[in-house]
Write an enzyme that holds these catalytic residues in place. Structure first.
Site, PDB file in Angstrom:
ATOM      1  N   ARG A 113      -4.471 -10.600   1.671  1.00  0.00           N
ATOM      2  CA  ARG A 113      -3.819  -9.285   1.626  1.00  0.00           C
ATOM      3  C   ARG A 113      -3.469  -8.864   0.201  1.00  0.00           C
ATOM      4  O   ARG A 113      -3.501  -7.666  -0.120  1.00  0.00           O
ATOM      5  CB  ARG A 113      -2.544  -9.325   2.493  1.00  0.00           C
ATOM      6  CG  ARG A 113      -1.907  -7.957   2.718  1.00  0.00           C
ATOM      7  CD  ARG A 113      -0.579  -8.064   3.438  1.00  0.00           C
ATOM      8  NE  ARG A 113      -0.063  -6.763   3.831  1.00  0.00           N
ATOM      9  CZ  ARG A 113       1.201  -6.518   4.138  1.00  0.00           C
ATOM     10  NH1 ARG A 113       2.090  -7.503   4.105  1.00  0.00           N
ATOM     11  NH2 ARG A 113       1.592  -5.308   4.485  1.00  0.00           N
TER      12      ARG A 113
ATOM     13  N   ASN B 256      -0.013  -0.078   3.342  1.00  0.00           N
ATOM     14  CA  ASN B 256      -0.731  -1.234   3.845  1.00  0.00           C
ATOM     15  C   ASN B 256       0.061  -1.670   5.067  1.00  0.00           C
ATOM     16  O   ASN B 256       1.186  -2.129   4.953  1.00  0.00           O
ATOM     17  CB  ASN B 256      -0.798  -2.338   2.786  1.00  0.00           C
ATOM     18  CG  ASN B 256      -1.679  -3.493   3.203  1.00  0.00           C
ATOM     19  OD1 ASN B 256      -1.306  -4.274   4.074  1.00  0.00           O
ATOM     20  ND2 ASN B 256      -2.833  -3.619   2.580  1.00  0.00           N
ATOM     21  N   SER B 257      -0.506  -1.485   6.247  1.00  0.00           N
ATOM     22  CA  SER B 257       0.240  -1.616   7.494  1.00  0.00           C
ATOM     23  C   SER B 257       0.759  -3.030   7.719  1.00  0.00           C
ATOM     24  O   SER B 257       0.260  -4.002   7.131  1.00  0.00           O
ATOM     25  CB  SER B 257      -0.634  -1.207   8.675  1.00  0.00           C
ATOM     26  OG  SER B 257      -1.047   0.132   8.549  1.00  0.00           O
ATOM     27  N   ALA B 258       1.756  -3.128   8.587  1.00  0.00           N
ATOM     28  CA  ALA B 258       2.314  -4.429   8.944  1.00  0.00           C
ATOM     29  C   ALA B 258       1.202  -5.331   9.476  1.00  0.00           C
ATOM     30  O   ALA B 258       0.437  -4.921  10.353  1.00  0.00           O
ATOM     31  CB  ALA B 258       3.400  -4.259  10.004  1.00  0.00           C
TER      32      ALA B 258
END
Length: 362
Positions: free
Chosen positions: A21, A81-83
């Site tokens: 990530r 940046n999504s969970a």
């Protein structure tokens, strides 16, 4: 991070390990948890890295880029940046297999496009981003990570007709109205997965549609899923003045605003209205509005300890009455939960239903 997320399918877990990530997080971002915190890789790399590998979403843009992330007053979250847990839930719901042709709407930082590239092959992924600056940065992030899916800068509602047919369509922004274009561009048996946002606080839901040979798509709502709205489907705060009146209601507005997800889906489907809330000076405020008619809105004010509550309505449409009638229809149905609702999308529009497509809510 992977251990904290919990239940993840083996292919998606492998993709997470293959596509770190941190390669898709900018040097500065906002961690959106119970409080909003700025993370700065240059000033505090350890805190930045801890945030990157937490379960929290990281906001990467405010007000479509018009407001600096460090602004004390903040702004509207417009990209993130999504969970990670939400990302993995949607990927498992999508169920992409090697060789599937995937259309992604909302490239964002590029992380999900990279995960999809690992899952199905980068040559099979098409990702569309409406914001040119975000698209440029995502392309760099992906290239630096060794991923080269097909990237498009444009309106995701248009899809990508030159790359059809798709086996999977993956949406990473809130959707109120499903563009039929996505159904047209998906082969029969293909899936469309999206975060549905009807405009009610508890109404957010993940929706998985299966495209059928007759050119329609149908499927059920599953768990909770809140995303930033697709830009072309945002509701503008443009309330207008008009004929007004004041009444009173014995129904506590919190009965409506805090209703379970199933009730929110029913109320939004029956009325087509938008609901939002706020608190001011100890009062709880509920706004109802008709997205198509700025001169039709209502404000319901809850004052602690009161026996009834003020309803201020603008326009001739009785919005509060419609919403409360819809709520008690849901009660009469036996208070069905979110998982019992579904949607069918046709060339003529979309229809929410209860239990089966034959039981349309109208």
């Amino acid at each position: 991070m992977i251990d904290d997320i919990g239940d993840i399918s083996t292919p998606v877990k492998r993709a997470l390990r293959a596509v770190p990530r941190h390669q898709f997080i900018p040097p500065m971002g906002l961690v959106a948890g119970d409080t909003t915190t700025i993370i700065d890789r240059d000033a505090d790399p350890a805190t930045w890295l801890d945030a990157v590998y937490s379960r929290l979403p990281i906001v990467t843009q405010l007000d479509d880029g018009a407001t600096d992330l460090r602004a004390e007053a903040g702004g509207l979250y417009t990209s993130s940046n999504s969970a990670p847990g939400t990302v993995t839930d949607f990927l498992d719901l999508l169920d992409p297999c090697p060789g599937h042709r995937v259309l992604e709407i909302g490239t964002g930082t590029g992380w999900t496009a990279a995960l999809l590239s690992h899952l199905v092959g980068q040559q099979n992924v098409t990702s569309i981003e409406v914001d040119a600056a975000l698209a440029e940065q995502a392309a760099k992030n992906l290239s630096d990570a060794g991923m080269h899916p097909h990237l498009i800068t444009g309106d995701g509602a248009d899809g990508s007709p030159e790359r059809t047919p798709f086996d999977r369509v993956h949406i990473t922004c809130g959707i109120r109205t499903v563009p039929y274009t996505w159904v047209e561009q998906t082969r029969p048996g293909g899936r469309i997965v999206l975060p549905y946002d009807p405009g009610y606080a508890a109404g957010h839901a993940a929706l998985r549609l299966t495209v059928k040979p007759d050119g329609t798509a149908s499927g059920k709502f599953t768990g909770y899923a809140a995303y930033m709205m697709m830009r072309s489907q945002r509701i503008a705060a443009n309330a207008e003045r008009g004929p007004d009146r004041e009444t009173r209601t014995r129904i506590d507005p919190r009965t409506i605003t805090e209703a379970p997800p199933g009730a929110a889906l029913a109320m939004s489907a029956l009325t087509g209205l938008h609901l939002s809330t706020d608190q001011q000076d100890g009062r709880f405020l509920t706004w109802l509005s008709d997205p198509a008619a700025p001169a039709q809105w209502a404000l319901i004010t809850h004052v602690p300890g009161a026996d009834d509550y003020e309803v201020y309505q603008v326009g001739d449409r009785p919005l509060w009455d419609e919403v409360t009638d819809a709520y008690f229809r849901w009660v009469d149905w036996g208070e069905p939960g979110r998982h019992r609702f579904g949607m069918t999308v046709t060339p003529d529009g979309q229809q929410v239903w209860l239990d089966t497509p034959q039981q349309a809510i109208e």
